[in-house]
Design an enzyme around this catalytic site. Sequence first.
Site, short mmCIF file in Angstrom:
data_model
loop_
_atom_site.label_atom_id
_atom_site.label_comp_id
_atom_site.label_asym_id
_atom_site.label_seq_id
_atom_site.Cartn_x
_atom_site.Cartn_y
_atom_site.Cartn_z
N GLU A 157 53.27 113.06 32.00
CA GLU A 157 53.68 111.88 32.79
C GLU A 157 53.66 112.15 34.29
O GLU A 157 53.52 111.22 35.07
CB GLU A 157 55.05 111.37 32.36
CG GLU A 157 56.21 112.30 32.61
CD GLU A 157 57.54 111.66 32.20
OE1 GLU A 157 57.68 110.43 32.32
OE2 GLU A 157 58.43 112.39 31.77
N LYS A 214 60.93 103.58 35.85
CA LYS A 214 62.09 104.39 35.48
C LYS A 214 62.75 103.83 34.22
O LYS A 214 63.23 104.55 33.38
CB LYS A 214 63.11 104.43 36.62
CG LYS A 214 64.36 105.26 36.32
CD LYS A 214 64.01 106.70 36.03
CE LYS A 214 65.20 107.52 35.60
NZ LYS A 214 64.79 108.84 35.06
N TRP A 221 79.41 104.65 41.62
CA TRP A 221 78.56 104.75 40.43
C TRP A 221 79.54 104.92 39.28
O TRP A 221 80.19 105.95 39.15
CB TRP A 221 77.63 105.95 40.55
CG TRP A 221 76.93 106.30 39.27
CD1 TRP A 221 77.36 107.17 38.31
CD2 TRP A 221 75.69 105.77 38.78
NE1 TRP A 221 76.47 107.23 37.26
CE2 TRP A 221 75.44 106.38 37.52
CE3 TRP A 221 74.78 104.87 39.26
CZ2 TRP A 221 74.31 106.10 36.76
CZ3 TRP A 221 73.66 104.60 38.52
CH2 TRP A 221 73.43 105.20 37.29
N ASN A 265 84.56 110.97 44.93
CA ASN A 265 83.32 111.18 44.20
C ASN A 265 83.55 112.38 43.29
O ASN A 265 83.97 113.44 43.74
CB ASN A 265 82.15 111.47 45.15
CG ASN A 265 80.88 111.79 44.38
OD1 ASN A 265 80.69 111.29 43.27
ND2 ASN A 265 80.03 112.65 44.93
N GLY A 266 83.33 112.19 41.99
CA GLY A 266 83.49 113.30 41.04
C GLY A 266 84.11 112.80 39.75
O GLY A 266 84.16 111.61 39.48
N LYS A 292 56.67 115.78 29.85
CA LYS A 292 56.85 116.10 31.28
C LYS A 292 55.50 116.40 31.93
O LYS A 292 55.20 115.93 33.00
CB LYS A 292 57.79 117.30 31.42
CG LYS A 292 59.25 116.97 31.20
CD LYS A 292 59.79 116.22 32.37
CE LYS A 292 60.64 115.00 32.18
NZ LYS A 292 60.57 114.14 31.09
C1 AGP Z 1 60.87 110.36 30.45
O1 AGP Z 1 60.67 111.27 31.52
C2 AGP Z 1 60.41 108.96 30.79
N1 AGP Z 1 60.96 108.52 32.01
C3 AGP Z 1 60.58 107.99 29.63
O2 AGP Z 1 59.97 108.56 28.49
C4 AGP Z 1 62.03 107.62 29.26
O3 AGP Z 1 62.67 108.73 28.67
C5 AGP Z 1 61.97 106.47 28.25
O4 AGP Z 1 61.33 105.37 28.87
C6 AGP Z 1 63.35 106.04 27.76
O5 AGP Z 1 64.10 105.56 28.85
P1 AGP Z 1 65.67 105.34 28.62
O6 AGP Z 1 66.25 106.68 28.30
O7 AGP Z 1 66.18 104.77 29.92
O8 AGP Z 1 65.84 104.38 27.47
#
Ligand code: AGP
Length: 621
Positions: free
Chosen positions: A501, A616, A76, A102-103, A498
């Site tokens: 969502e 995500k 990563w 790793n680190g 938080k």
């Molecule tokens: C936050 O918990 C969400 N997953 C979402 O608001 C996220 O912060 C937002 O979509 C921005 O994503 P990014 O930081 O990858 O640009």
Amino acid sequence: MCGIVGYVGTSQAAPILLEGLSKLEYRGYDSAGLAVRDHEKDPVLVKAKGRLKVLSEKTDGGRSIPGFCGIGHTRWATHGEPSETNAHPHASDDFSVIGVHNGIIENYQELRDKLIRHGYTFYSQTDTEVAVKLVDYYYKKYKVGPIDALAKTMVRVRGSYALAVMFRDYPDEIYVARKDSPLIIGTAGDNQYVASDVPAILKYTRDVYYIDNLEMARLSGEGVTFFNLDGDVVDKPLSRIEWDASVAEKGGFEHFMMKEIHEQPEAVRNTIGSVVREEKNEKGETDYQIDLSQTGMEEDEIRELSQICVVACGSAYHVGVAAQYVTEDLTDLPVRVELASEFRYRRVMADPKELVIVISQSGETADSLAALRKAKDMGMPTLAIVNVVGSSIAREADHVFYTLAGPEIAVATTKAYSAQLIAVYLLAIWFGLVRGTVAHADANNMLAEMELLPDKIRRVLEDQERIQWFASKYSNAKDVFFIGRGLDYAICLEGSLKMKEISYIHSEAYAAGELKHGTISLIEKGTLVVCVATQDDLYEKTVSNMVEVGSRGGFLMGLTKYGKYAMEDIAEFVVYIPRTDPHFTASLAVIPLQLMGYYLSCAKGLDVDKPRNLAKSVTVE
Ligand code: AGP
């Protein structure tokens, strides 16, 4: 974070290494590699950018590189782009030492310069290549064995590492060393295994040893021997893993989100460590230096800035709101914060001296990328704060500050958010030093306090059972309000998101002073109102807003600093955070709010890590 695997025993190593690496894929990676040795024959090293499948195809599933001893790695990227050259393993030119890591080696640059002076050549941009060649340097200079060479390296290196190393002079043996980064050692008769995480070895054994910080170990067909930093043998009890594979991936936590909540001290530590240097001054006092040369920004450029515009989405936008308060307090720069989805379509006045800071964990968010491109098209300098090396936003911005939170799996961001906060604190202090609005002594005090944040976050996490108890009482809540002033308002924004969502409970964050302009009409008997009051200069104001809400039947949860115990006379439930520099309180106050959202989601039996309708990274409009 990276994934390490190692095996020595009576079976072909390469297929076992590939299998182990596949069990670590969940950790996120961009490249991979293997080094396998067939007894006394020269080691064979194979690396590949991209998915593990590419490496497996290059080695015919491991069959094309025979041998009974080997190490493998999924990378990563933290230092240097994702590429085959930067992939591990790294080796000294004569292959006398080959290693994976790793680190974060914080002082890798000075060590690299030292090794270049001693005739070493470097081919990658990684800190790992430096670590491996430093082992080689000590091994050859002092003509010592592997354990002594590793011990000398550990004393010299600053940062975190889990190292697995093979020495050409010691066939059929693997040497490991650990400080802060995870490492687990498994044993099954003549077969020994080492990995960054349990899932990689569960298929072969549940009998494991835990190696402690600043310890080393030798793995061979005869078994595993542990050593301390003095090279003395250390006895270790054998433990048994009872977890199943899916729990093991989460480090024993039920969800990735909770694992990542608990990884925040490390994410904060690594992000600070990547740019803050500790030096002793002539009086022997600790002097902290910020080295943000990685961003490529010049001091003259900072001096000429007229203003800053922070552009982001979601939680990253909330970091921007916090950045506005912190940066305007520490510098003479006006700061505005814009939602990327608005900025990209709004008629923006072009100011070539306005720095546009784009914050993004993934570096792929479509709105944020579009906003970045718009700013660049308008001739505005751009700086990205990103967690993924080589991501689109990182590649296209003029300057980049990488947060070192490691891969974040849960959709709801926690550790990346906390690492982004550290990034904006450091930029604000640096800008203040360069523009003369922050004295060196004040910067030193703030950086000294920042170094304490990982431990203070751990202290807040110790309160999680109380928060779980309180949250479980509100799983049927319909509306929750978060109120605060100044930085506390920025914290409320993140706490509210938080909750929304992952528990699907409607909530709103409100500037506490704004409530009376309409929204307070929504407060009914029993409405939960979370009141964040960490800023001394605004504390009394927020308390009076709490009284207003309480008098209308609101059920008050307070969030304030140790010592403000009078809040218990007003609020039904109070969570306290350790005292810290007022600019940094978001780093501590957000933790209870992350836990609140998490426990509410659990209480409702929801999919914490993958909430409905969310991705995500929102790579589409
Ligand atoms: C936050 O918990 C969400 N997953 C979402 O608001 C996220 O912060 C937002 O979509 C921005 O994503 P990014 O930081 O990858 O640009």
